[in-house]
Write a protein that holds these residues in place. Sequence first.
Motif, PDB file in Angstrom:
ATOM      1  N   ILE A 197       5.679  18.448  -2.354  1.00 30.11           N
ATOM      2  CA  ILE A 197       4.514  17.607  -2.637  1.00 30.11           C
ATOM      3  C   ILE A 197       3.767  18.189  -3.839  1.00 30.11           C
ATOM      4  N   VAL A 198       3.603  17.369  -4.874  1.00 34.83           N
ATOM      5  CA  VAL A 198       2.940  17.783  -6.106  1.00 34.83           C
ATOM      6  C   VAL A 198       1.463  17.401  -6.088  1.00 34.83           C
ATOM      7  N   LYS A 199       1.159  16.242  -5.490  1.00 32.96           N
ATOM      8  CA  LYS A 199      -0.203  15.710  -5.508  1.00 32.96           C
ATOM      9  C   LYS A 199      -0.376  14.810  -4.295  1.00 32.96           C
ATOM     10  N   GLU A 200      -1.594  14.790  -3.752  1.00 30.71           N
ATOM     11  CA  GLU A 200      -1.841  14.006  -2.542  1.00 30.71           C
ATOM     12  C   GLU A 200      -3.249  13.412  -2.580  1.00 30.71           C
ATOM     13  N   THR A 201      -3.358  12.138  -2.229  1.00 29.99           N
ATOM     14  CA  THR A 201      -4.661  11.484  -2.112  1.00 29.99           C
ATOM     15  C   THR A 201      -4.653  10.598  -0.883  1.00 29.99           C
ATOM     16  N   SER A 202      -5.846  10.251  -0.408  1.00 31.84           N
ATOM     17  CA  SER A 202      -5.943   9.343   0.736  1.00 31.84           C
ATOM     18  C   SER A 202      -7.133   8.409   0.536  1.00 31.84           C
ATOM     19  N   TYR A 203      -7.025   7.224   1.128  1.00 31.37           N
ATOM     20  CA  TYR A 203      -8.047   6.188   1.006  1.00 31.37           C
ATOM     21  C   TYR A 203      -8.237   5.521   2.358  1.00 31.37           C
ATOM     22  N   THR A 204      -9.469   5.278   2.733  1.00 39.17           N
ATOM     23  CA  THR A 204      -9.749   4.414   3.878  1.00 39.17           C
ATOM     24  C   THR A 204      -9.804   2.992   3.361  1.00 39.17           C
ATOM     25  N   TYR A 205      -8.913   2.150   3.878  1.00 39.84           N
ATOM     26  CA  TYR A 205      -8.705   0.818   3.313  1.00 39.84           C
ATOM     27  C   TYR A 205      -9.017  -0.242   4.351  1.00 39.84           C
ATOM     28  N   ALA A 206      -9.849  -1.202   3.977  1.00 39.41           N
ATOM     29  CA  ALA A 206     -10.164  -2.342   4.836  1.00 39.41           C
ATOM     30  C   ALA A 206      -9.575  -3.591   4.199  1.00 39.41           C
ATOM     31  N   ALA A 210      -9.113 -10.626   8.699  1.00 34.96           N
ATOM     32  CA  ALA A 210      -9.679 -10.115   9.948  1.00 34.96           C
ATOM     33  C   ALA A 210      -8.631  -9.549  10.892  1.00 34.96           C
ATOM     34  N   ASP A 211      -7.378 -10.045  10.826  1.00 29.94           N
ATOM     35  CA  ASP A 211      -6.412  -9.619  11.845  1.00 29.94           C
ATOM     36  C   ASP A 211      -5.651  -8.357  11.475  1.00 29.94           C
ATOM     37  N   VAL A 212      -6.005  -7.714  10.340  1.00 27.15           N
ATOM     38  CA  VAL A 212      -5.390  -6.449   9.950  1.00 27.15           C
ATOM     39  C   VAL A 212      -6.478  -5.383   9.967  1.00 27.15           C
ATOM     40  N   PRO A 213      -6.375  -4.377  10.850  1.00 29.73           N
ATOM     41  CA  PRO A 213      -7.461  -3.404  10.991  1.00 29.73           C
ATOM     42  C   PRO A 213      -7.535  -2.449   9.813  1.00 29.73           C
ATOM     43  N   PRO A 214      -8.690  -1.804   9.609  1.00 30.89           N
ATOM     44  CA  PRO A 214      -8.791  -0.769   8.577  1.00 30.89           C
ATOM     45  C   PRO A 214      -7.770   0.339   8.826  1.00 30.89           C
ATOM     46  N   GLU A 215      -7.357   1.009   7.756  1.00 33.21           N
ATOM     47  CA  GLU A 215      -6.316   2.018   7.892  1.00 33.21           C
ATOM     48  C   GLU A 215      -6.562   3.158   6.915  1.00 33.21           C
ATOM     49  N   GLU A 216      -6.012   4.309   7.240  1.00 33.98           N
ATOM     50  CA  GLU A 216      -6.070   5.473   6.368  1.00 33.98           C
ATOM     51  C   GLU A 216      -4.760   5.557   5.600  1.00 33.98           C
ATOM     52  N   GLN A 217      -4.812   5.249   4.324  1.00 32.30           N
ATOM     53  CA  GLN A 217      -3.629   5.237   3.485  1.00 32.30           C
ATOM     54  C   GLN A 217      -3.469   6.584   2.796  1.00 32.30           C
ATOM     55  N   VAL A 218      -2.254   7.116   2.836  1.00 36.00           N
ATOM     56  CA  VAL A 218      -1.948   8.414   2.238  1.00 36.00           C
ATOM     57  C   VAL A 218      -0.923   8.206   1.124  1.00 36.00           C
ATOM     58  N   PHE A 219      -1.211   8.760  -0.046  1.00 37.33           N
ATOM     59  CA  PHE A 219      -0.309   8.666  -1.193  1.00 37.33           C
ATOM     60  C   PHE A 219       0.148  10.076  -1.554  1.00 37.33           C
TER      61      PHE A 219
END
Length: 226
Positions: A197-206, A210-219
């Motif tokens: 792993i060279v680089k890592e970021t994360s985002y809380t995404y909404a 309505a039928d898709v819940p918020p998620e923690e996306q990791v790149f």
Amino acid sequence: MSRAKDGTGYDRLRLDRSGQAEAFDAIGDRYDEAFPHKEGQIAAGDWLVESLDPGSRVLDLGCGTGVPTARQLADAGFEVVGVDLSGRMVELAREYVPAATFHQLDLADLRPGGPRDLGRFDGVAAFFSLLMLPRAEIPLALRTIHHLLNPGGLLALSMVEAHVDDFEIPFLGHTIRVSGYLLDDLHRILDITGFEIVKETSYTYAPAVADVPPEEQVFLCCRRRD
């Protein structure tokens, strides 16, 4: 369901894709409407653009409509090949990104000794494609990506951080199955499948529906270890 036979580990799995491609065939353009903000994906694509040599060959694995990633990579002058299980997504990608080449294929088709050989690549983008697989298959998929990459090749990977395995969720009026890991477990799997792993970021995404819940996306920006 089908059983892949090749001696690489897939031969021990019964691959079940039932409903997955059909859901995305029906969703089509609405996927991009539901996920309009893709800053993390674009930033990880920028890392590939900045890190690879001009004219590099790049695979967009689970390309969807080709927007934004295949278009971003093609606009940078790369030779772009996209793969998706959904025939409708491949049709849209060919329309939206005519400079790239797209195939309707399963990632398992590209495994070492598998039925399709697209050659080797300098980079692979796999944005939210591996989360569509059961956990038992994800390490095999990463080993397949390792096989597809040239020595020192780059992988831009995104997952949703969650402790789930082949879990059914409602998604834009359909049902799909998803898997995920907690971050430490994902780090471990990348390590054992030959990636640094060279680089890592994360985002809380909404998402915008309505039928898709918020998620923690990791790149995760990774390099193939030889």
